[in-house]
Design an enzyme around this catalytic site. Structure first.
Site, mmCIF file in Angstrom:
data_model
loop_
_atom_site.group_PDB
_atom_site.id
_atom_site.type_symbol
_atom_site.label_atom_id
_atom_site.label_comp_id
_atom_site.label_asym_id
_atom_site.label_seq_id
_atom_site.Cartn_x
_atom_site.Cartn_y
_atom_site.Cartn_z
ATOM 1 N N ASP A 182 2.985 4.967 40.024
ATOM 2 C CA ASP A 182 3.136 6.238 39.462
ATOM 3 C C ASP A 182 2.825 6.392 37.657
ATOM 4 O OD1 ASP A 182 4.104 8.529 38.040
ATOM 5 O OD2 ASP A 182 5.467 8.955 39.271
ATOM 6 N N LYS A 220 4.693 23.083 40.167
ATOM 7 C CA LYS A 220 4.169 22.495 38.303
ATOM 8 C C LYS A 220 2.714 21.762 38.983
ATOM 9 C CE LYS A 220 5.392 17.519 37.015
ATOM 10 N NZ LYS A 220 6.181 16.824 37.139
ATOM 11 N N VAL A 271 0.547 18.754 30.413
ATOM 12 C CA VAL A 271 -0.715 19.107 29.411
ATOM 13 C C VAL A 271 -1.439 18.587 30.391
ATOM 14 C CG1 VAL A 271 -1.036 16.677 28.515
ATOM 15 C CG2 VAL A 271 1.854 17.398 28.095
ATOM 16 N N LYS A 278 6.699 10.124 27.141
ATOM 17 C CA LYS A 278 8.965 10.775 27.413
ATOM 18 C C LYS A 278 9.267 9.398 27.316
ATOM 19 C CE LYS A 278 8.287 13.799 30.366
ATOM 20 N NZ LYS A 278 7.101 15.197 29.694
ATOM 21 N N SER A 296 1.854 9.027 35.187
ATOM 22 C CA SER A 296 0.984 10.518 35.038
ATOM 23 C C SER A 296 -1.144 11.103 34.803
ATOM 24 C CB SER A 296 1.934 11.065 33.943
ATOM 25 O OG SER A 296 1.157 12.793 33.704
ATOM 26 N N ALA A 297 -1.148 12.034 35.356
ATOM 27 C CA ALA A 297 -2.355 12.032 34.718
ATOM 28 C C ALA A 297 -2.758 12.880 33.812
ATOM 29 C CB ALA A 297 -3.132 13.263 36.176
ATOM 30 N N ASP A 298 -1.788 12.929 32.972
ATOM 31 C CA ASP A 298 -2.282 13.172 31.849
ATOM 32 C C ASP A 298 -2.855 12.125 30.918
ATOM 33 O OD1 ASP A 298 0.131 15.177 32.300
ATOM 34 O OD2 ASP A 298 1.171 14.338 30.650
ATOM 35 N N GLU A 330 1.659 24.347 26.346
ATOM 36 C CA GLU A 330 1.805 23.905 28.339
ATOM 37 C C GLU A 330 3.165 25.901 28.759
ATOM 38 O OE1 GLU A 330 4.127 21.558 30.028
ATOM 39 O OE2 GLU A 330 4.601 19.995 28.239
HETATM 40 N N1 PSU Z 1 7.227 17.383 27.869
HETATM 41 C C1 PSU Z 1 8.668 18.283 27.407
HETATM 42 N N2 PSU Z 1 8.907 18.310 28.752
HETATM 43 C C2 PSU Z 1 8.357 18.317 29.581
HETATM 44 C C3 PSU Z 1 7.633 17.990 30.018
HETATM 45 C C4 PSU Z 1 6.473 17.934 28.747
HETATM 46 O O1 PSU Z 1 9.834 17.687 26.194
HETATM 47 O O2 PSU Z 1 9.092 18.646 31.515
HETATM 48 C C5 PSU Z 1 5.971 18.095 31.341
HETATM 49 C C6 PSU Z 1 4.619 18.147 30.680
HETATM 50 O O3 PSU Z 1 4.308 18.731 31.455
HETATM 51 C C7 PSU Z 1 4.148 16.990 31.315
HETATM 52 C C8 PSU Z 1 5.021 16.460 32.432
HETATM 53 O O4 PSU Z 1 2.898 16.882 31.294
HETATM 54 O O5 PSU Z 1 6.297 16.923 31.826
HETATM 55 C C9 PSU Z 1 4.806 15.276 32.853
HETATM 56 O O6 PSU Z 1 5.345 14.810 34.160
HETATM 57 P P1 PSU Z 1 4.982 13.882 35.370
HETATM 58 O O7 PSU Z 1 5.460 12.843 34.155
HETATM 59 O O8 PSU Z 1 5.182 14.265 36.752
HETATM 60 O O9 PSU Z 1 3.513 14.132 35.123
HETATM 61 MN MN MN Z 2 3.677 10.496 38.419
#
Ligand code: PSU
Ligand code: MN
Length: 303
Positions: A137, A85, A105, A158, A139-141, A24
């Site tokens: 909140d 993003k 992701v 994370k 994530s769409a992941d 990614e």
């Molecule tokens: N893994 C990492 N650092 C990051 C990400 C993943 O070590 O920054 C990114 C990925 O692109 C993941 C995003 O999809 O963080 C998640 O963002 P959000 O929580 O807004 O969905």
């Molecule tokens: Mn989010």
């Protein structure tokens, strides 16, 4: 008009039937500071190659969805400011408007699937944020893992997130969460989250077979492989816990939400650990790239 461009290296790898690992770009543009982000991206690509597969870094450049970037494209993206993003919701708008964006992701899984790439390495997936019971909140992941057939190798979700809630949502969505080589769920910068993983596998071959079995069953969606950070690079959970609390409190105090939240938390934890979190993040991504390349090679042997 072609909307997707496969690099010459990816076209060659496909023609030869070699393994390919998707990578990614949001981790480059929003997850790490310059110039370590570029160094990380190059090292991840080199690691995939050393383990016999071809890396396909994915991003939208001036409206075209690129699968496989040249080194010049990678360098330009790593230095670019105000890059969008892109998750599932943003991908089409960015491309229709012929803009540039980095794929999360979720968006990387969509692109990988369009290019018939079955395996993807990243750092940690997005998940359910702390306080999601009021912020909503999530994530769409997580939803992408439920619908797009790509196996994602990450060091878990994370640790800035609410990990028990993230596991619950993944279970509801029918996403297999498979810890690699241990019973415990890893927690990104730390090897253990204090939670048992629902599933465990110990070899790349097993993971490749499970991916194929899902396809044979006609099940949509992918698998999450939760690969623990190497012991020598981990930051113990009790060291990080107060730092994560502090970063989340700072985010709340500054009213940071939506897409900006995860990048803010990663940056804040980088500051609060004097850069130690970044070293660990790079180590775990490289570890995931290695395992993903091994799985990609096993997958080519199975088909
Ligand atoms: N893994 C990492 N650092 C990051 C990400 C993943 O070590 O920054 C990114 C990925 O692109 C993941 C995003 O999809 O963080 C998640 O963002 P959000 O929580 O807004 O969905
Ligand atoms: Mn989010």
């Amino acid at each position: 008009m072609s909307i997707i461009t496969l690099s010459p290296a990816i076209l060659d790898a496909q023609a030869d039937g070699r393994g390919i690992v998707a990578l990614e770009s949001t981790i480059i543009t929003h997850g790490m500071p310059w110039p370590q982000n570029l160094e990380m991206a190059r090292q991840v690509e080199a690691t995939v190659r050393e383990h016999g597969a071809e890396p396909a870094t994915i991003a939208v450049l001036d409206g075209t969805l690129h699968v496989g970037l040249t080194d010049a494209q990678l360098e330009k993206l790593a230095q670019a400011k105000h890059v969008a993003k892109l998750s599932r919701a943003d991908l089409a708008v960015c491309m229709a408007e012929r803009r540039t964006g980095a794929t999360t992701v979720a968006a990387t899984m969509i692109a990988a699937n369009l290019a018939s790439i079955r395996i993807f390495a990243t750092g940690g997936i997005g998940g359910v944020h702390r306080g999601a019971e009021s912020s909503f909140d999530i994530s769409a992941d997580l939803h992408e893992l439920a619908q797009t057939p790509v196996t994602v190798v990450a060091a878990g979700a994370k640790a800035i997130l609410d990990l028990p809630k993230t596991l619950e949502v993944l279970e509801t969505l029918g996403v297999p969460v498979i810890a690699y080589g241990q019973d415990q769920l890893p927690a990104f910068w730390s090897r253990e989250a204090g939670l048992r993983a629902p599933l465990r596998m110990d070899t790349p071959e097993q993971i490749a077979r499970a991916h194929r079995m899902r396809a044979a069953l006609g099940l949509p969606g992918g698998q999450l492989i939760a690969n623990p950070i190497p012991a020598e690079a981990e930051i113990p959970r009790d060291v990080l816990a107060p730092v994560i609390e502090q970063a989340n409190a700072d985010a709340a105090r500054h009213g940071i939400s939506g897409k900006a939240l995860t990048p803010y938390l990663l940056q804040r934890i980088f500051e609060l650990t004097q850069g130690r979190s970044l070293d660990a993040n790079i180590a775990l991504v490289l570890n995931n790239a290695r395992l993903a390349a091994q799985i990609a090679c096993r997958m080519t042997l199975l088909t």
